[in-house]
Write an enzyme that holds these catalytic residues in place. Structure first.
Site, short mmCIF file in Angstrom:
data_model
loop_
_atom_site.label_atom_id
_atom_site.label_comp_id
_atom_site.label_asym_id
_atom_site.label_seq_id
_atom_site.Cartn_x
_atom_site.Cartn_y
_atom_site.Cartn_z
N ASP A 8 21.25 -27.82 -7.21
CA ASP A 8 22.06 -28.85 -7.72
C ASP A 8 23.72 -28.34 -7.49
OD1 ASP A 8 23.13 -31.29 -8.91
OD2 ASP A 8 23.25 -30.06 -10.84
N GLY A 45 24.09 -35.49 -13.75
CA GLY A 45 22.88 -35.45 -12.62
C GLY A 45 22.76 -37.16 -12.32
N ARG A 48 26.71 -42.40 -9.83
CA ARG A 48 28.12 -42.91 -10.24
C ARG A 48 27.78 -44.46 -10.87
NH1 ARG A 48 32.46 -42.85 -5.78
NH2 ARG A 48 31.81 -40.92 -5.36
N ALA A 114 23.34 -35.63 -6.63
CA ALA A 114 23.62 -36.76 -6.67
C ALA A 114 25.07 -37.33 -6.29
CB ALA A 114 23.53 -37.30 -8.33
N SER A 115 25.98 -36.25 -5.86
CA SER A 115 27.44 -36.57 -5.80
C SER A 115 27.64 -37.00 -4.48
CB SER A 115 28.31 -35.36 -6.14
OG SER A 115 29.49 -35.43 -5.71
N ASN A 117 30.53 -36.69 -3.37
CA ASN A 117 31.60 -35.71 -2.94
C ASN A 117 31.35 -34.25 -2.84
OD1 ASN A 117 33.97 -37.61 -3.71
ND2 ASN A 117 33.06 -37.44 -5.72
N LYS A 144 18.06 -39.13 -9.27
CA LYS A 144 17.45 -38.29 -10.47
C LYS A 144 17.48 -39.37 -11.84
CE LYS A 144 19.67 -34.25 -8.46
NZ LYS A 144 20.84 -33.21 -8.92
N ASP A 169 21.42 -28.15 -13.96
CA ASP A 169 22.01 -28.25 -15.28
C ASP A 169 21.89 -29.35 -15.96
OD1 ASP A 169 23.70 -29.79 -13.67
OD2 ASP A 169 25.18 -29.48 -15.39
#
Ligand code: BG6
Ligand code: MG
Length: 220
Positions: A8, A45, A48, A114-115, A117, A144, A169
């Site tokens: 992650d 996780g 957005r 999941a980002s 960015n 997730k 995390d």
């Protein structure tokens, strides 16, 4: 033995979880909603869109589609103002060492984030070139705790899910790894990440023997 190690990003490789928290808190406060650090664990996780949905639910707010999109944009702009100042000093302790150890042992390495960015962040901290595959928020349709992000990662590495190990995390990420039938390694607090197969405070606590065990399959 070739295993797939799927990392992650936020809160595992770099300490960006704090920036997500600050940016969401500012955004929430701007519409009269507040939330605690305990509640913030539920945003880790998570995509957005899902994060803003949760914040609105906490504050009993409903928004038009347009307002929703606008607030997501504001949060991301604020988040990017932190990201733009990042450099390699924000890589979390012993992450580079762990990546280099696994590369030296000819293991496969992927990102499972999941980002949206993720790529610019990895480039900013100069770790992009260490990953054989990158799966991020631009590649998945189900966030997730759905296992999609990690299953795509395994596929790109050309490995079976049961030959993959995930470092996470977030509670949602640990659950996703478990559903994917991968070994889940929680990075953080034991009381939060208790669903993980193994939990370490950070990578400084992970011995080379443990990593060797994951590679050989004696740690499972
Ligand atoms: C995850 C973070 O990695 O990415 C979440 O843990 C975040 O907190 C999610 O909401 C989406 O990130 P971004 O950068 O696309 O807004
Ligand atoms: Mg994370």
């Amino acid at each position: 033995h070739k295993k797939g190690f799927i990392f992650d990003l936020d809160g595992v490789i770099v300490d960006t979880a704090k920036y997500h928290f600050l940016a969401w808190k500012k955004l929430a406060n701007s519409i009269g909603v507040d939330f605690s650090e305990v509640q913030n664990e539920q945003l880790k996780g998570v995509s957005r869109v899902r994060s803003l949905e949760k914040i609105l639910a906490w504050g009993n707010k409903t928004l038009s589609e347009d307002e929703f999109m606008k607030l997501m944009g504001l949060k991301n702009d604020d988040y990017l103002s932190y990201i733009n100042k990042m450099d390699a000093s924000e890589i979390l302790p012993d992450v580079s060492k762990t990546l280099d150890f696994l590369i030296e042992k000819k293991q496969a390495i992927a990102l499972g984030s999941a980002s949206k960015n993720a790529t610019p962040i990895l480039q900013k901290v100069n770790l992009f070139h260490k990953f054989q595959a990158i799966v991020d928020g631009n590649d998945v349709s189900k966030a997730k705790p759905d296992p999609e992000v990690f299953l795509i990662g395994a596929k790109l590495l050309d490995l079976k899910p049961e030959d993959c190990i995930v470092f996470e995390d977030s509670v949602a990420g640990v659950q996703a790894a478990n559903v994917a039938n991968m070994i889940s390694i929680g990075i953080g607090e034991k009381d939060v990440l208790h669903e993980a197969d193994y939990i370490f405070k950070d990578f400084t606590e992970m011995s080379p023997a443990f990593l060797e065990g994951l590679i050989s399959g004696t740690v499972k």
